[in-house]
Design an enzyme around this catalytic site. Structure first.
Site, PDB file in Angstrom:
ATOM      1  N   LYS A   1       0.810  -1.227   0.000  1.00  0.00           N
ATOM      2  CA  LYS A   1       0.000   0.000   0.000  1.00  0.00           C
ATOM      3  C   LYS A   1       0.843   1.277   0.000  1.00  0.00           C
ATOM      4  CE  LYS A   1      -4.243  -1.575   2.276  1.00  0.00           C
ATOM      5  NZ  LYS A   1      -5.166  -1.206   3.353  1.00  0.00           N
TER       6      LYS A   1
ATOM      7  N   ASP B   1     -10.505   3.579   1.403  1.00  0.00           N
ATOM      8  CA  ASP B   1     -10.880   3.290   2.797  1.00  0.00           C
ATOM      9  C   ASP B   1     -11.666   4.433   3.462  1.00  0.00           C
ATOM     10  OD1 ASP B   1     -10.078   0.673   3.009  1.00  0.00           O
ATOM     11  OD2 ASP B   1      -8.091   1.131   3.811  1.00  0.00           O
TER      12      ASP B   1
HETATM   13  P1  NAP Z   1      -0.944  -1.195  10.236  1.00  0.00           P
HETATM   14  O1  NAP Z   1      -0.675  -0.044   9.333  1.00  0.00           O
HETATM   15  O2  NAP Z   1       0.039  -2.300  10.331  1.00  0.00           O
HETATM   16  O3  NAP Z   1      -1.174  -0.592  11.717  1.00  0.00           O
HETATM   17  C1  NAP Z   1      -1.411  -1.452  12.799  1.00  0.00           C
HETATM   18  C2  NAP Z   1      -1.800  -0.658  14.041  1.00  0.00           C
HETATM   19  O4  NAP Z   1      -2.192  -1.585  15.052  1.00  0.00           O
HETATM   20  C3  NAP Z   1      -0.681   0.179  14.631  1.00  0.00           C
HETATM   21  O5  NAP Z   1      -1.223   1.321  15.215  1.00  0.00           O
HETATM   22  C4  NAP Z   1      -0.089  -0.760  15.688  1.00  0.00           C
HETATM   23  O6  NAP Z   1       0.485  -0.091  16.784  1.00  0.00           O
HETATM   24  C5  NAP Z   1      -1.331  -1.458  16.182  1.00  0.00           C
HETATM   25  N1  NAP Z   1      -1.011  -2.796  16.714  1.00  0.00           N
HETATM   26  C6  NAP Z   1      -0.544  -3.855  16.015  1.00  0.00           C
HETATM   27  N2  NAP Z   1      -0.378  -4.917  16.836  1.00  0.00           N
HETATM   28  C7  NAP Z   1      -0.726  -4.494  18.072  1.00  0.00           C
HETATM   29  C8  NAP Z   1      -0.759  -5.126  19.347  1.00  0.00           C
HETATM   30  N3  NAP Z   1      -0.381  -6.407  19.505  1.00  0.00           N
HETATM   31  N4  NAP Z   1      -1.162  -4.408  20.414  1.00  0.00           N
HETATM   32  C9  NAP Z   1      -1.512  -3.112  20.262  1.00  0.00           C
HETATM   33  N5  NAP Z   1      -1.515  -2.452  19.076  1.00  0.00           N
HETATM   34  C10 NAP Z   1      -1.126  -3.150  17.997  1.00  0.00           C
HETATM   35  O7  NAP Z   1      -2.327  -1.894   9.884  1.00  0.00           O
HETATM   36  P2  NAP Z   1      -3.630  -1.230   9.228  1.00  0.00           P
HETATM   37  O8  NAP Z   1      -3.567  -1.372   7.759  1.00  0.00           O
HETATM   38  O9  NAP Z   1      -3.804   0.147   9.808  1.00  0.00           O
HETATM   39  O10 NAP Z   1      -4.794  -2.215   9.724  1.00  0.00           O
HETATM   40  C11 NAP Z   1      -5.228  -2.237  11.079  1.00  0.00           C
HETATM   41  C12 NAP Z   1      -6.439  -3.163  11.218  1.00  0.00           C
HETATM   42  O11 NAP Z   1      -7.547  -2.654  10.472  1.00  0.00           O
HETATM   43  C13 NAP Z   1      -6.208  -4.594  10.704  1.00  0.00           C
HETATM   44  O12 NAP Z   1      -6.823  -5.483  11.607  1.00  0.00           O
HETATM   45  C14 NAP Z   1      -6.916  -4.599   9.358  1.00  0.00           C
HETATM   46  O13 NAP Z   1      -7.370  -5.909   9.026  1.00  0.00           O
HETATM   47  C15 NAP Z   1      -8.075  -3.670   9.631  1.00  0.00           C
HETATM   48  N6  NAP Z   1      -8.591  -3.034   8.403  1.00  0.00           N
HETATM   49  C16 NAP Z   1      -9.894  -3.250   8.058  1.00  0.00           C
HETATM   50  C17 NAP Z   1     -10.438  -2.632   6.948  1.00  0.00           C
HETATM   51  C18 NAP Z   1     -11.879  -2.866   6.590  1.00  0.00           C
HETATM   52  O14 NAP Z   1     -12.282  -2.509   5.494  1.00  0.00           O
HETATM   53  N7  NAP Z   1     -12.682  -3.437   7.453  1.00  0.00           N
HETATM   54  C19 NAP Z   1      -9.647  -1.777   6.164  1.00  0.00           C
HETATM   55  C20 NAP Z   1      -8.319  -1.561   6.536  1.00  0.00           C
HETATM   56  C21 NAP Z   1      -7.811  -2.204   7.657  1.00  0.00           C
HETATM   57  P3  NAP Z   1       2.049   0.393  16.796  1.00  0.00           P
HETATM   58  O15 NAP Z   1       2.089   1.636  15.958  1.00  0.00           O
HETATM   59  O16 NAP Z   1       2.323   0.649  18.232  1.00  0.00           O
HETATM   60  O17 NAP Z   1       2.840  -0.744  16.202  1.00  0.00           O
END
Ligand code: NAP
Length: 283
Positions: A67, A103
């Protein structure tokens, strides 16, 4: 529109992606004999893939790990993708590939289904990654106070459009969430290997009038379980997934997709632990 255009989704891993099922249902319903396939594209192979397979495609979606890297592989990007710093949809246009991020539109459409009053609202967003950035981008023009809560508070501070940031383990989190009008989980807490984790502190109190959205989909996460316990209106991330997909479909085809067909295609395979009807507003 050409008879048989090719669409798809790229990522690594990609086998788990629900996008082919959702988009094939929409293409089918629209009577378009286009294809939509999943492509395993390892990190580092993005440029080569775009010059070969990608070159002839009408467009594609992107997921982890492409991305952010896509910003440097397309000829132009829209404002949302530029501001968020991530591309999830690519469209082949006359001037080359253009990157979009659908998104924020998906989040806004999912939220609209929950009948949320945005005026004067206090919003708490958990996470500071791409999904959280999309949520903040979508809400910023309409709400008065957005607080981003993240494990790494330094990363939360980089979301300049937010009004404040807090560490996940900060003692001020409990009183903050008690006042919140909208809470959004944009972390993977609650999914797969983090199935039992919640961003909410133990013993959290929520306002029953609060609206709660978990971007994790297909199950009642501990985050949603707390919201249901307090009688909040809530939803998982399936509706956002459908709505961001619908926006991609519009960009590729310039047609309105049958959203119900996309939703039911997903629900039929991903709803093992379905959100109870009371928390299902907007579906
Ligand atoms: P990302 O860029 O990797 O960001 C992950 C975030 O989650 C960061 O803020 C990270 O914190 C935090 N995190 C990860 N592991 C953690 C843990 N064990 N404990 C506490 N915080 C944790 O991922 P993303 O693309 O933003 O996606 C995040 C979530 O949204 C995923 O579950 C994804 O499947 C979901 N999502 C859903 C949709 C939908 O359409 N429904 C769309 C997009 C994403 P740190 O910064 O401290 O590492």
């Amino acid at each position: 529109l050409r008879q048989r255009e090719r669409l798809g989704v790229i990522g690594d891993p990609i086998g788990h992606s629900l996008s082919p099922i959702m988009h094939r249902a929409a293409l089918d319903d629209a009577g378009l004999e286009w294809t939509y396939d999943a492509h395993l594209v390892p990190v580092g192979s993005l440029g080569a893939w775009m010059r070969s397979t990608g070159r002839d495609m009408r467009g594609f979606n992107a997921t982890i790990p492409h991305k952010v890297a896509l910003l440097d592989h397309v000829e132009s990007v829209d404002r949302a993708a530029r501001t968020i710093g991530a591309v999830n949809t690519v469209v082949r246009e006359a001037g080359g590939f253009r990157g979009f991020n659908t998104d924020p539109a998906g989040f806004r459409a999912a939220l609209a289904g929950l009948d949320f009053d945005q005026s004067g609202a206090l919003i708490v967003v958990f996470g500071a990654g791409g999904a959280a950035r999309s949520v903040v981008y979508a809400l910023r023009p309409f709400v008065s106070r957005i607080v981003v809560v993240n494990r790494d508070v330094g990363r939360a501070r980089t979301l300049e459009a937010a009004d404040a940031s807090l560490a996940l383990d900060d003692g001020d989190l409990r009183p903050l969430v008690r006042e919140a009008d909208l809470l959004v989980n944009a972390t993977p807490m609650g999914m797969s290997h983090l199935a039992d984790a919640s961003p909410l502190p133990a013993g959290t109190e929520l306002r029953p009038e609060a609206v709660v959205m978990d971007l994790v989909y297909g199950r009642v996460t501990p985050f949603l379980a707390t919201a249901l316990q307090w009688g909040c209106r809530c939803t998982d991330g399936l509706e956002m997934l459908v709505q961001q997909g619908a926006e991609s479909f519009r960009l590729w085809t310039r047609r309105e997709p049958n959203i119900e067909a996309m939703r039911s295609a997903l629900e039929s395979i991903s709803r093992a632990g379905a959100v109870p009807a009371s928390g299902d507003a907007g579906r």
